[in-house]
Design a protein around this motif. Structure first.
Motif, mmCIF file in Angstrom:
data_model
loop_
_atom_site.group_PDB
_atom_site.id
_atom_site.type_symbol
_atom_site.label_atom_id
_atom_site.label_comp_id
_atom_site.label_asym_id
_atom_site.label_seq_id
_atom_site.Cartn_x
_atom_site.Cartn_y
_atom_site.Cartn_z
ATOM 1 N N THR A 279 0.813 -1.202 0.000
ATOM 2 C CA THR A 279 0.000 0.000 0.000
ATOM 3 C C THR A 279 0.857 1.266 0.000
ATOM 4 N N ARG A 280 2.053 1.178 0.515
ATOM 5 C CA ARG A 280 2.896 2.377 0.564
ATOM 6 C C ARG A 280 4.100 2.215 -0.363
ATOM 7 N N PRO A 281 4.677 3.347 -0.797
ATOM 8 C CA PRO A 281 5.824 3.216 -1.706
ATOM 9 C C PRO A 281 6.995 2.500 -1.020
ATOM 10 N N VAL A 282 7.745 1.783 -1.816
ATOM 11 C CA VAL A 282 8.821 0.968 -1.264
ATOM 12 C C VAL A 282 9.876 1.814 -0.561
ATOM 13 N N TRP A 283 10.216 2.960 -1.161
ATOM 14 C CA TRP A 283 11.295 3.754 -0.553
ATOM 15 C C TRP A 283 10.929 4.216 0.845
ATOM 16 N N LEU A 284 9.587 4.492 1.045
ATOM 17 C CA LEU A 284 9.157 4.942 2.366
ATOM 18 C C LEU A 284 9.360 3.829 3.397
ATOM 19 N N LEU A 285 9.026 2.596 2.980
ATOM 20 C CA LEU A 285 9.207 1.464 3.884
ATOM 21 C C LEU A 285 10.686 1.276 4.229
ATOM 22 N N ILE A 286 11.523 1.465 3.221
ATOM 23 C CA ILE A 286 12.958 1.291 3.474
ATOM 24 C C ILE A 286 13.467 2.372 4.413
ATOM 25 N N VAL A 287 13.024 3.618 4.179
ATOM 26 C CA VAL A 287 13.449 4.708 5.055
ATOM 27 C C VAL A 287 12.970 4.448 6.477
ATOM 28 N N SER A 288 11.715 3.977 6.594
ATOM 29 C CA SER A 288 11.171 3.705 7.922
ATOM 30 C C SER A 288 11.990 2.640 8.646
ATOM 31 N N ARG A 289 12.319 1.579 7.925
ATOM 32 C CA ARG A 289 13.107 0.513 8.548
ATOM 33 C C ARG A 289 14.513 0.984 8.887
ATOM 34 N N ALA A 290 15.092 1.773 7.999
ATOM 35 C CA ALA A 290 16.442 2.278 8.269
ATOM 36 C C ALA A 290 16.428 3.165 9.506
ATOM 37 N N ALA A 291 15.375 3.992 9.631
ATOM 38 C CA ALA A 291 15.271 4.851 10.808
ATOM 39 C C ALA A 291 15.056 4.002 12.052
ATOM 40 N N ALA A 292 14.188 2.969 11.926
ATOM 41 C CA ALA A 292 13.962 2.079 13.063
ATOM 42 C C ALA A 292 15.268 1.422 13.475
ATOM 43 N N ALA A 293 16.094 1.058 12.476
ATOM 44 C CA ALA A 293 17.352 0.385 12.776
ATOM 45 C C ALA A 293 18.327 1.335 13.452
ATOM 46 N N LEU A 294 18.547 2.506 12.848
ATOM 47 C CA LEU A 294 19.574 3.409 13.354
ATOM 48 C C LEU A 294 19.133 4.116 14.632
ATOM 49 N N LEU A 295 17.944 4.770 14.575
ATOM 50 C CA LEU A 295 17.493 5.552 15.727
ATOM 51 C C LEU A 295 16.847 4.655 16.778
ATOM 52 N N GLY A 296 15.883 3.818 16.325
ATOM 53 C CA GLY A 296 15.226 2.907 17.258
ATOM 54 C C GLY A 296 16.240 1.968 17.897
ATOM 55 N N GLY A 297 17.187 1.497 17.078
ATOM 56 C CA GLY A 297 18.220 0.596 17.598
ATOM 57 C C GLY A 297 19.061 1.279 18.655
ATOM 58 N N TYR A 298 19.388 2.551 18.411
ATOM 59 C CA TYR A 298 20.200 3.257 19.407
ATOM 60 C C TYR A 298 19.396 3.478 20.683
ATOM 61 N N ALA A 299 18.125 3.890 20.515
ATOM 62 C CA ALA A 299 17.279 4.104 21.688
ATOM 63 C C ALA A 299 17.193 2.825 22.512
ATOM 64 N N PHE A 300 17.025 1.710 21.824
ATOM 65 C CA PHE A 300 16.912 0.439 22.526
ATOM 66 C C PHE A 300 18.206 0.107 23.266
ATOM 67 N N SER A 301 19.337 0.216 22.583
ATOM 68 C CA SER A 301 20.585 -0.178 23.247
ATOM 69 C C SER A 301 20.928 0.794 24.375
ATOM 70 N N TYR A 302 20.578 2.077 24.179
ATOM 71 C CA TYR A 302 20.799 3.068 25.240
ATOM 72 C C TYR A 302 19.986 2.688 26.482
ATOM 73 N N ALA A 303 18.702 2.408 26.272
ATOM 74 C CA ALA A 303 17.830 2.085 27.401
ATOM 75 C C ALA A 303 18.236 0.766 28.050
ATOM 76 N N ALA A 304 18.598 -0.217 27.214
ATOM 77 C CA ALA A 304 18.984 -1.516 27.762
ATOM 78 C C ALA A 304 20.243 -1.386 28.615
ATOM 79 N N THR A 305 21.174 -0.527 28.169
ATOM 80 C CA THR A 305 22.403 -0.318 28.930
ATOM 81 C C THR A 305 22.099 0.356 30.266
ATOM 82 N N ALA A 306 21.247 1.382 30.230
ATOM 83 C CA ALA A 306 20.878 2.058 31.471
ATOM 84 C C ALA A 306 20.184 1.081 32.417
ATOM 85 N N PHE A 307 19.297 0.250 31.866
ATOM 86 C CA PHE A 307 18.578 -0.753 32.663
ATOM 87 C C PHE A 307 19.568 -1.711 33.323
ATOM 88 N N LEU A 308 20.475 -2.253 32.519
ATOM 89 C CA LEU A 308 21.461 -3.200 33.048
ATOM 90 C C LEU A 308 22.311 -2.554 34.141
#
Lengths: 94, 107, 507
Positions: A4-33
């Motif tokens: 339903t959505r253009p492919v490039w948008l999906l790729i950008v979304s996943r790339a953002a999830a990987a780079l930004l979401g991934g950093y947020a996750f590892s940052y929070a996981a480190t603080a938690f640990l």
């Protein structure tokens, strides 16, 4: 990926999830640990931080391996409760 | 001298493991290895790698030894993989470095 | 699910590998050279001659110079020659480390040394890409994460890791590129993982301040204080009292006994009763990175005031990991192991990039015009980021010897030459058919590498210490020449594929 959505948008979304979401996750996981590890704070800082790049890598891979583009953001969502535990004294004092 | 020995053992180990695979054995000798030979090559390979680790530990100390060992077996394996298609026989004959090293060590 | 998982990993590996592989190749290539940064430094400063004086003799020359020329300075620093580098340097005043005046260790007189970017250019480029430092380390850090992602996704999509452990089938086009990429990746996987992860650990708390933020409110100073780092206080009263400096010989001897070779000696408040002598080891008397560690002696009595601190297990772990990356331990044999492993890593990334194009050559030969244009861009970038970068690295060494010695801002001009060569290679790659561009740039890089000893002999007095570097350069040049030759030599491929190649070239 859905059609339903253009492919490039999906790729950008996943790339953002990987780079930004991934950093947020590892940052929070480190603080938690660092907060929950039963050792002196000085050691906990390092013991919690050393695996952080492995967390990042896993979240990064998840962002591209997950079935749909929305699930790619799960690690980022998971960051919220993890950060809440990691930073609870700071939250408490707000 | 011991440092060289660690690399020689790593090479011999990787060589034996490589020949322990049927496809590569055929590549060198043109026929399949007997089952017992395959087992023998593989066990020889693993033993040589273990000896390489021990020699590394003695040569470098037990902190740096494993680091050097990992580097040594990786490069040895890579060397085997690169030699195999071009000079398969020479690759096997290079294992003669082991007895040579032994003689030099004894002298 | 299994299938789509592998497919998504393959997609990620392919595209992330291509887009980020260009810069990763540059990082790995310069990192490989940085293994021998001091040696390259020496070559680029031919005025600093090798000698066989002891560290103590050199230290006393430096001390004599400082006593005569900077008696009132609050700090003196003497950088000593060691096994890797023959240079003796002194500095005074607040600027305590690095730089300063180069001395002839025989006479203690200053020598005129050319200004150069030095081998340390490769070291800095390796972790900053020559961007402003803080930007650079974050960009390189992000690339390192992508490298980890590439390694893991590569393992996932490589289905026959153990079956094809030793497999390399040359002369078979795409098959051979994939085989080499796989063999170099799998056989050196421990090295790839180690070097990438430990590279991240060097800037651990800069990249990942979460734990310090959570437990120390983001206050790094508080964290280091809790680690037990303490400063020695200067006795104020003693500052006014003149006193003679203790003999360096026993101080240096006891430090050498404990730490091995010494990298530098710092003397604070020389000539007063408050004088302190700080003796810093060369990196790598052990695996753990010993940066910032020192033994501190009283400058008048020679008494040991502070030993190198024992590290807590957690700190030690981090330092060992950082040390594994810096590769300063184990002397030259270990340095060579690292160098060759890193060469294979670099080749692994390079072949991965080439593979991307080789795999798509036929497909794009019959694709639309715009798709072909994109393919051509990828091909040009490949040439420029792989062959062009190596050309630029060799070009830096040539610029070092060819630029006039008295040129102002000389180090900057060398760096400009490096980037100019790199940019020209991109331009050249864009204009020439890919195969020709590969051959020409690799060939030129080979000529520069093989010609390095000639250049060295013509432009500076011969120093036997440069022989190893020049021989290594010739060997690498030989490899580049072989690669260049393979690009133009007739291929042993099937005619059908050959025609496809020609079609791409002829566009």
């Amino acid at each position: 990926m859905s059609n339903t959505r253009p492919v490039w948008l999906l790729i950008v979304s996943r790339a953002a999830a990987a780079l930004l979401g991934g950093y947020a996750f590892s940052y929070a996981a480190t603080a938690f640990l660092a907060r929950v590890l039963p050792m002196p704070a000085v050691d906990a800082v390092i013991v919690a931080s050393l695996p952080s790049f492995a967390f990042y890598t896993c979240a990064f891979l998840w962002a591209f391996a997950s079935r749909d583009a929305l699930r790619a953001w799960w690690p980022a969502a998971l960051a919220v409760p993890l950060a809440a535990v990691g930073f609870w004294p700071q939250l408490w004092s707000l | 001298m011991l440092m060289i020995g660690a690399v020689v053992f790593a090479y011999v180990g990787m060589l034996a493991l490589c020949l322990g695979l049927e496809r590569h054995y055929k590549q060198v000798w043109g026929r399949a290895p007997a089952p017992w030979l395959r087992v023998a090559l593989r066990s020889a390979g693993w033993s040589a790698l273990a000896i390489s680790l021990w020699v590394s530990g003695v040569a470098w100390g037990w902190a740096m030894g494993p680091v050097a060992w990992f580097g040594g077996i990786s490069l040895a394996g890579f060397g085997v993989a690169m030699l195999l298609p071009y000079w398969p026989r020479a690759m096997v004959w290079l294992a003669a470095a082991l007895p040579l090293w032994g003689v030099l060590l004894a002298v | 699910m299994k299938n789509t998982f592998t497919q998504s990993m393959a997609w990620l590996h392919t595209w992330a590998g291509l887009i980020f592989g260009w810069l990763l190749f540059a990082i790995f290539a310069t990192g490989t050279l940085a293994v021998f940064d001091s040696e390259i430094d020496n070559w680029m400063r031919p005025e600093v001659r090798s000698h066989d004086l002891t560290q103590l003799q050199a230290a006393q020359r430096g001390l004599a110079y400082l006593t005569q020329h900077a008696p009132g300075a609050s700090n003196w620093n003497i950088s000593l020659p060691d096994a890797r580098s023959p240079g003796l340097q002194v500095a005074s005043g607040e600027r305590r480390r690095g730089g300063g005046t180069a001395l002839d260790p025989h006479t203690g007189e200053p020598i005129e040394v050319r200004e150069t970017a030095g081998g340390s250019f490769f070291f800095r480029f390796h972790f900053t890409l020559n961007l402003p430092r803080n930007w650079g380390i974050f960009v390189v850090g992000a690339l390192a994460i992508v490298m980890l992602v590439g390694l893991v996704s590569g393992i996932v999509i490589h289905k026959k890791i153990f079956k094809e452990f030793f497999t390399f089938r040359p002369g078979k086009g795409q098959r051979s590129w994939l085989d080499f990429h796989n063999a170099s990746a799998v056989l050196l996987l421990p090295f790839h993982l180690m070097i990438t992860y430990t590279g991240l650990v060097i800037f651990l708390l800069i990249y990942m301040p979460a734990a310090v933020d959570a437990l120390f409110e983001g206050d790094n100073q508080a964290y280091y204080k809790a680690q037990g780092e303490q400063r020695l206080l200067t006795p104020r009263a003693a500052l006014k009292q003149p006193a003679a400096l203790v003999d360096l010989a026993p101080v240096l001897a006891s430090a050498q006994e404990r730490l091995g070779a010494i990298s530098s000696i710092g003397i604070s408040n020389p000539g007063t009763a408050a004088a302190r002598i700080e003796v810093r080891p060369t990196l790598g008397y052990r695996i753990a990175l010993s940066k910032g560690q020192a033994m501190v002696f009283d400058g008048v009595s020679g008494e040991l005031l502070r030993d190198v601190p024992d590290m807590r297990p957690a700190v030690l772990t981090q330092r060992v990991m950082a040390g594994l990356h810096f590769a300063q331990f184990g002397g030259y044999p270990m340095r060579w192991l690292y160098f060759v492993c890193a060469l294979v890593s670099t080749a692994m990334i390079g072949t991965g990039l080439v593979l991307f194009c080789v795999k798509r050559r036929r497909k794009y030969a019959s694709a639309s015009v715009s798709a072909q244009r994109w393919y051509k861009v990828a091909e040009s970038f490949n040439v420029a980021f792989v062959a062009g970068l190596m050309l630029a690295c060799a070009g830096l060494l040539w610029a070092n010897r060819l630029l006039p010695v008295e040129l102002a801002q000389r180090a900057n001009w060398e760096v400009k030459a490096f980037f100019a060569v790199w940019l020209l290679s991109l331009l050249h790659a864009g204009l020439r058919p890919a195969q020709r561009a590969w051959a020409e740039q690799l060939g030129l890089a080979a000529v520069l590498c093989i010609g390095l000893p000639v250049l060295g002999a013509l432009t500076a007095q011969h120093d036997p210490a440069h022989r190893v570097l020049e021989a290594t350069s010739v060997v690498l040049g030989g490899l580049l020449a072989y690669a260049a030759w393979r690009c133009v030599a007739p291929r042993e491929e099937k005619p059908a594929r050959k025609r496809a190649t020609v079609a791409v070239e002829g566009q």
